[in-house]
Enzyme design. Structure first.
Site, PDB file in Angstrom:
ATOM      1  N   ALA A 211       1.065  -1.186  -0.001  1.00  0.00           N
ATOM      2  CA  ALA A 211       0.073   0.067   0.002  1.00  0.00           C
ATOM      3  C   ALA A 211       0.809   1.443  -0.024  1.00  0.00           C
ATOM      4  O   ALA A 211       0.564   2.372  -0.646  1.00  0.00           O
ATOM      5  CB  ALA A 211      -0.773   0.084   1.264  1.00  0.00           C
ATOM      6  N   CYS A 336      23.083   0.479   5.988  1.00  0.00           N
ATOM      7  CA  CYS A 336      23.984   0.561   7.154  1.00  0.00           C
ATOM      8  C   CYS A 336      23.465  -0.282   8.232  1.00  0.00           C
ATOM      9  O   CYS A 336      22.392  -0.161   8.778  1.00  0.00           O
ATOM     10  CB  CYS A 336      24.346   2.257   7.811  1.00  0.00           C
ATOM     11  SG  CYS A 336      25.457   1.987   9.349  1.00  0.00           S
TER      12      CYS A 336
END
Ligand code: PLP
Length: 397
Positions: A211, A336
């Site tokens: 969505a 990261c």
């Protein structure tokens, strides 16, 4: 430094919620009624879900009963990647999963398959699945399939890549998969609303949708099947919600917001040409600043709104922070985790050198992106890249 602006060029990570979806989610948040209850409040909640089911089904071009709501596309992908699917009253079993090497993490992880049953399909320098390799592997595995008494192969290839925008040749891939008697799951998250979801043309047995990539709320998605008699075994078992395909009380507000977003984005599918021109102008601007700018997947059909590029010597993580300080949001290809910056598996699969991959940035435009915003980005890019690189090397004439 220029004054702080507010530019959001990270549509592929999360689209801005459509006002109509915001309004509906707001209206339904806090409304009492479990959609499984038989009383009026329950029936009212159920009606919102069934309306959304019809809206999502229309976007996917299937009957409403083929749509199962999930918490998002990650769940839909993991549900689809199951070694057991229901087939009529029986089941289909899969002994091998072949996944494109540039798939989203929720597909690459292989869902419910054992690690040694998962095989990566190589992609070329533009990120497209090598269809000849796929055909060869399916042929090689056919003897093993026969020996395993009808066990089959599941293939998962995305419609369009979230990092580069590369659009996979799904009609060809679907043909190869169907000819081999295998099953095809397609992660259609980034394609939804931007290219037609052609489940029949792709010969896709299932697709995953999210969505929040089409202007709906976060936390809703769907698994859509082409044939109601062939679908993965449920991931969540227990209650009979979603016609026994996904246990757990539905998130009514989020699903309703997903429905309205699906309806609206289906109407806008032809509106991306302007954004394609904007993106192409943006890339000309990048090259005008640095002639050695790399555009990833630049040689193949891409989503109109996506540009993944790198300038050698301009580290993406540093550039992202500098852009953010100026109020510009975009993404880098690296992630990261646990203090270590890893390089995008998509670019690695495409054979991009690590040094260059660490410089990859993704800019993804919303349908409302404006030329003035692109100018602001390019001016900021010129400033920061000159600072990081020095004004000499790679300079356009
Ligand atoms: N597949 C693709 C291609 C995506 O881009 C994403 C989200 O980034 C997902 C799957 C996961 O979607 P969700 O956030 O709904 O779990």
């Amino acid at each position: 430094m220029a004054g702080r602006t507010n530019i959001y060029f990270d549509h592929n990570a999360g689209a801005a919620m459509r006002p109509q979806a915001v309004e509906l989610v707001r209206a339904l948040t806090g409304v009492t009624g479990n959609p499984s209850s038989v009383h009026g409040a329950g029936r009212a909640a159920r009606a919102h879900i069934e309306k959304a089911r019809a809206q999502v089904a229309l976007l996917a071009g299937v009957p409403a009963s083929h749509v199962t709501f999930t918490s998002g596309a990650s769940e839909a992908n993991v549900t689809a990647l199951s070694p057991i699917w229901r087939k009529g009253r029986g089941e289909a079993r899969f002994f091998r999963l072949l996944v494109g090497a540039s798939e989203h993490a929720s597909v690459i992880a292989g869902g419910r398959f054992a690690k040694d049953a998962i095989e990566l399909l190589p992609v070329d320098g533009d990120g497209l699945v090598d269809a000849d390799h796929l055909a060869r592997r399916l042929a090689e595995l056919s003897d093993e399939a026969a020996a395993r008494e009808g066990a089959r192969i599941l293939v998962s290839v995305m419609a369009a890549n979230n990092e580069t925008g590369a659009v996979q040749p799904l009609a060809r891939i679907g043909e190869i998969v169907a000819a081999a008697g295998a099953i095809l799951h397609v992660d259609a998250v980034q394609a939804a609303g931007r290219v037609a979801l052609d489940m029949a043309g792709w010969q896709a047995d299932s697709i995953a949708l999210s969505a929040h990539k089409i202007g709906g709320p976060q936390g809703a998605g769907a698994l859509v099947v082409r044939n109601a008699g062939l679908k993965p075994a449920p991931l969540l078992t227990g209650g009979g919600q979603e016609h026994w395909n996904r246990a757990g009380t539905e998130n009514v507000a989020a699903i309703a917001g997903f429905g309205i977003a699906a309806e609206l984005c289906a109407q806008e599918i032809n509106h991306w040409d302007e954004i394609r021109r904007l993106r192409d102008g943006f890339e000309s601007g990048l090259r005008h600043i640095w002639s050695d700018t790399f555009i990833f997947s630049g040689g193949v059909e891409r989503l109109a709104n996506t540009s993944c590029f790198a300038v050698p010597g301009v580290a993406a993580e540093t550039a992202l922070i500098a852009l953010d300080l100026e109020g510009i949001a975009c993404s880098s290809g690296s992630a990261c985790s646990s203090g270590k910056v890893s390089v995008s598996h998509v670019l690695t699969a495409m054979g991009v050198e690590e040094r260059l991959a660490r410089c990859a940035l993704r800019v993804s435009f919303s349908p409302d992106a404006r030329a003035e915003e692109v100018e602001v980005f390019l001016a900021a890019w010129r400033r920061l890249s000159e600072r990081m690189r020095g004004a000499g090397a790679g300079r356009a004439a």
